[in-house]
Design an enzyme around this catalytic site. Sequence first.
Site, PDB file in Angstrom:
ATOM      1  N   LYS A  18       4.963   0.528  -0.360  1.00  0.00           N
ATOM      2  CA  LYS A  18       4.726   0.285   1.068  1.00  0.00           C
ATOM      3  C   LYS A  18       5.781  -0.673   1.614  1.00  0.00           C
ATOM      4  O   LYS A  18       5.890  -1.815   1.176  1.00  0.00           O
ATOM      5  CB  LYS A  18       3.332  -0.308   1.263  1.00  0.00           C
ATOM      6  N   LYS A  40      -3.188  -8.503  15.281  1.00  0.00           N
ATOM      7  CA  LYS A  40      -3.686  -9.561  14.409  1.00  0.00           C
ATOM      8  C   LYS A  40      -3.712 -10.886  15.169  1.00  0.00           C
ATOM      9  O   LYS A  40      -2.890 -11.108  16.071  1.00  0.00           O
ATOM     10  CB  LYS A  40      -2.761  -9.733  13.197  1.00  0.00           C
ATOM     11  N   ASP A  48      -4.192  -1.434  12.497  1.00  0.00           N
ATOM     12  CA  ASP A  48      -3.822  -2.443  11.508  1.00  0.00           C
ATOM     13  C   ASP A  48      -4.041  -1.946  10.080  1.00  0.00           C
ATOM     14  O   ASP A  48      -3.793  -2.675   9.124  1.00  0.00           O
ATOM     15  CB  ASP A  48      -4.624  -3.727  11.748  1.00  0.00           C
ATOM     16  N   GLU A  93      -2.214   0.412   8.775  1.00  0.00           N
ATOM     17  CA  GLU A  93      -1.030   1.276   8.885  1.00  0.00           C
ATOM     18  C   GLU A  93      -0.397   1.591   7.538  1.00  0.00           C
ATOM     19  O   GLU A  93       0.284   2.601   7.380  1.00  0.00           O
ATOM     20  CB  GLU A  93       0.002   0.609   9.799  1.00  0.00           C
ATOM     21  N   ARG A 123      -1.607   2.548   4.649  1.00  0.00           N
ATOM     22  CA  ARG A 123      -2.057   3.803   4.024  1.00  0.00           C
ATOM     23  C   ARG A 123      -1.537   5.016   4.781  1.00  0.00           C
ATOM     24  O   ARG A 123      -1.382   6.092   4.200  1.00  0.00           O
ATOM     25  CB  ARG A 123      -3.586   3.803   3.925  1.00  0.00           C
TER      26      ARG A 123
END
Length: 490
Positions: free
Chosen positions: A228, A240, A310, A312, A314
């Site tokens: 990732k 966030k 949030d 993101e 995956r």
Amino acid sequence: MLDHLIQRAGKSVPVTPLSEKRLPTWLKDQSAQLQSWLRAAAFKAKPGTWCLVPDGRGQPARVLVGVEEGLDRWSVGVLPGALPQGTYRLDDTIPGSISATEATAYAFAWAMGCYRFARYKSEAKEFARLVWPKAADRTLVARLVKSMALARDLINTPAEDMGPPELAEAAKKVAQEFKAKFSVIVGDDLLKQNYPTIHAVGRAGPKPPRLIELKWGSSGPKLALVGKGVCFDSGGLDLKPSGGMLMMKKDMGGAALMLALARAIMDAKLPVQLHLLIPAVENSVSANAFRPWDVIKTRKGLTVEVGNTDAEGRLILCDALAEAESNHPDLIIDAATLTGAARVALGPELPALFSNDDDTAAALLRHGKLESDPLWQLPLWKPYRRMLDSKVADINNVSDGGFAGAVTAALYLAEFVAPTTKWMHIDTYAWNGRAQPGRPEGGEALGFRALLAYVTDWARTANPGPKIITKKPAPRVAPRRPALARLRRR
């Protein structure tokens, strides 16, 4: 770092590693003066503690350092930054007191103790030097140190200087070092080549998203590594809070770990066909940012409803995993700073491991224990898959509640891996929250040594040497006598 491990020079101060258990026995053979000094210094040989012993002129005569019972891979790392500048050597005056494995571990710890992220520092820190221990495996130490330093540097670099283009450039340099094939798909070309979720997450960023790809090796089992690469995560439109955003330069820690592992695999010339995939994006807020409840068609063809922008990581991983699957690998390993739930469950120092094959997971856990680089397996609990159901799409990217967040994230990724493909998913923190010997606060390649040891063993097991076929000699058969001779005997 390796510059602080030198060939034998002139005068050097001996360093004696001692465990708490061994200290009393060792002290019996020492002078009364030394025993008195250690009592005054209250040195108990606790791991990571040390004591400098002066000679009669007040100059360093010996260094004692506390280490763990058994093989300690880190405690010696406290010394390079703590000791006075100079040259030191492992105390090998007692034959057989330091094995080759211990010498390698201590040399590694010393080198890692010299790590500092100094890119933005105007003054460089000086470290003490160690004479290479005679029995140390210098090649292995260099491989570990260079690869781990690469990962740490990438994670520690602020997003302004470590966005998707810079991460791609770092991967390109590694590819060039080992003559690997390198390619990158950038911006709207991701849509043209069917990587829609990578594009959706990264399209609002100031630097275009991209898929970084490295291939190396032409024989052996196929190994796919997926990392990732969210170079900064604002949370997107599901923004966030400032506290949660503060450390998000490290959200590409999975990519850094997989790139470091790929580098070490190539450096070791392991007999594998290596395929590294890093989706690199910034999850930003802009007029074209993807939105909650958007539905995106993935590379695999499954549609995903965005329950939360949030989550993101995956999303970008699922397209990369689908591409990894297209090459029919024998094993896929992915790594990601994926969920806070994994940290709540296991804390910052213990990466969570998920796998669709318990034997594969057990092998990695075993190597983690041997390398003092542990992971902990959490279950791919299939009944929780229902938490990802969507009323309008094939799957949602988040669950319908706050429970089992790390498990449901892993279950989401599992949708993009064939059940017959062995797969391991590592949910890591990628950060040292507190300074320890050889491990300053900052970016960390947690699980790296365990993974390298596992892949080394896996590659060699999957590549047995040529079978030696020994033909058994034909059984001896007594020659048959002519018929005439048999008649005469009668």
